[in-house]
Scaffold this active site. Structure first.
Site, PDB file in Angstrom:
ATOM      1  N   HIS A  22      37.495  82.176  61.070  1.00  0.00           N
ATOM      2  CA  HIS A  22      36.624  81.821  59.952  1.00  0.00           C
ATOM      3  C   HIS A  22      35.877  80.539  60.292  1.00  0.00           C
ATOM      4  CE1 HIS A  22      39.847  79.022  59.141  1.00  0.00           C
ATOM      5  NE2 HIS A  22      40.698  80.003  58.879  1.00  0.00           N
TER       6      HIS A  22
HETATM    7  P1  TYD Z   1      44.796  81.423  56.314  1.00  0.00           P
HETATM    8  O1  TYD Z   1      43.507  80.754  56.021  1.00  0.00           O
HETATM    9  O2  TYD Z   1      44.824  82.896  56.309  1.00  0.00           O
HETATM   10  O3  TYD Z   1      45.385  80.897  57.711  1.00  0.00           O
HETATM   11  P2  TYD Z   1      44.641  80.905  59.140  1.00  0.00           P
HETATM   12  O4  TYD Z   1      43.266  80.350  58.915  1.00  0.00           O
HETATM   13  O5  TYD Z   1      45.469  80.026  60.036  1.00  0.00           O
HETATM   14  O6  TYD Z   1      44.602  82.310  59.643  1.00  0.00           O
HETATM   15  O7  TYD Z   1      45.867  80.842  55.294  1.00  0.00           O
HETATM   16  C1  TYD Z   1      47.110  81.474  55.075  1.00  0.00           C
HETATM   17  C2  TYD Z   1      47.538  81.213  53.652  1.00  0.00           C
HETATM   18  O8  TYD Z   1      47.827  79.842  53.444  1.00  0.00           O
HETATM   19  C3  TYD Z   1      46.499  81.612  52.637  1.00  0.00           C
HETATM   20  O9  TYD Z   1      47.158  82.260  51.555  1.00  0.00           O
HETATM   21  C4  TYD Z   1      45.942  80.298  52.139  1.00  0.00           C
HETATM   22  C5  TYD Z   1      47.111  79.353  52.317  1.00  0.00           C
HETATM   23  N1  TYD Z   1      46.729  77.959  52.575  1.00  0.00           N
HETATM   24  C6  TYD Z   1      46.934  77.002  51.597  1.00  0.00           C
HETATM   25  O10 TYD Z   1      47.425  77.289  50.485  1.00  0.00           O
HETATM   26  N2  TYD Z   1      46.610  75.702  51.870  1.00  0.00           N
HETATM   27  C7  TYD Z   1      46.080  75.325  53.064  1.00  0.00           C
HETATM   28  O11 TYD Z   1      45.789  74.129  53.278  1.00  0.00           O
HETATM   29  C8  TYD Z   1      45.840  76.329  54.059  1.00  0.00           C
HETATM   30  C9  TYD Z   1      45.237  75.969  55.388  1.00  0.00           C
HETATM   31  C10 TYD Z   1      46.190  77.633  53.775  1.00  0.00           C
END
Ligand code: TYD
Length: 125
Positions: free
Chosen positions: A43
């Site tokens: 992303h």
């Molecule tokens: P996600 O964005 O899918 O992780 P990555 O970018 O590493 O693939 O995030 C996973 C989950 O964690 C999603 O439900 C959102 C949550 N999250 C938070 O609640 N706070 C945060 O600071 C981050 C980075 C993620």
């Protein structure tokens, strides 16, 4: 490169906001216990800047600016990668027991995410 203070007791590195990284830290998060072959991220952020450090182990950060891609392998805890907003990024090739620290310039806000690569490319035009 982060500061690295070496002495016979081991090494010490440190990070100060607005000094070693060009933003004020609003949030930090960790990525760990990543199964082999998993890809994190995938992303871009509208506003958020971040700074990524491999505290332990290694992984690859893949960055795309809308026209070209580059990869960085992080495997030292005194080295960090600054990723500005509006850069598509993913993390992959995590080694066993790797530990990733992300320092972010904004609180978590799902509205700041661009999760569709074609939408990202359109915004970059
Ligand atoms: P996600 O964005 O899918 O992780 P990555 O970018 O590493 O693939 O995030 C996973 C989950 O964690 C999603 O439900 C959102 C949550 N999250 C938070 O609640 N706070 C945060 O600071 C981050 C980075 C993620």
């Amino acid at each position: 490169m982060l500061p690295k203070i070496e002495d016979e007791r081991g090494n010490l590195s440190f990070i100060e906001e607005s000094r070693h990284i060009p933003f004020v830290i609003k949030r930090s998060y960790l990525i760990y216990d990543v199964p082999g072959g998993a890809i994190r991220g995938g992303h871009a952020f509208l506003e958020q800047h971040e700074f990524i450090v491999a505290l332990s182990g290694s992984f690859t950060v893949r960055l795309h600016d809308g026209s070209k891609e580059e990869t960085h392998t992080l495997n030292r805890s005194y080295y960090g990668l600054y990723v500005p907003n509006m850069i598509w990024r993913s993390l992959e090739d995590f080694s066993t027991n790797s530990l990733c620290l992300v320092l972010a310039s904004t609180p978590y806000d799902p509205r700041d995410y661009i999760r569709d690569f074609n939408a990202f490319l359109n915004l970059k035009q």
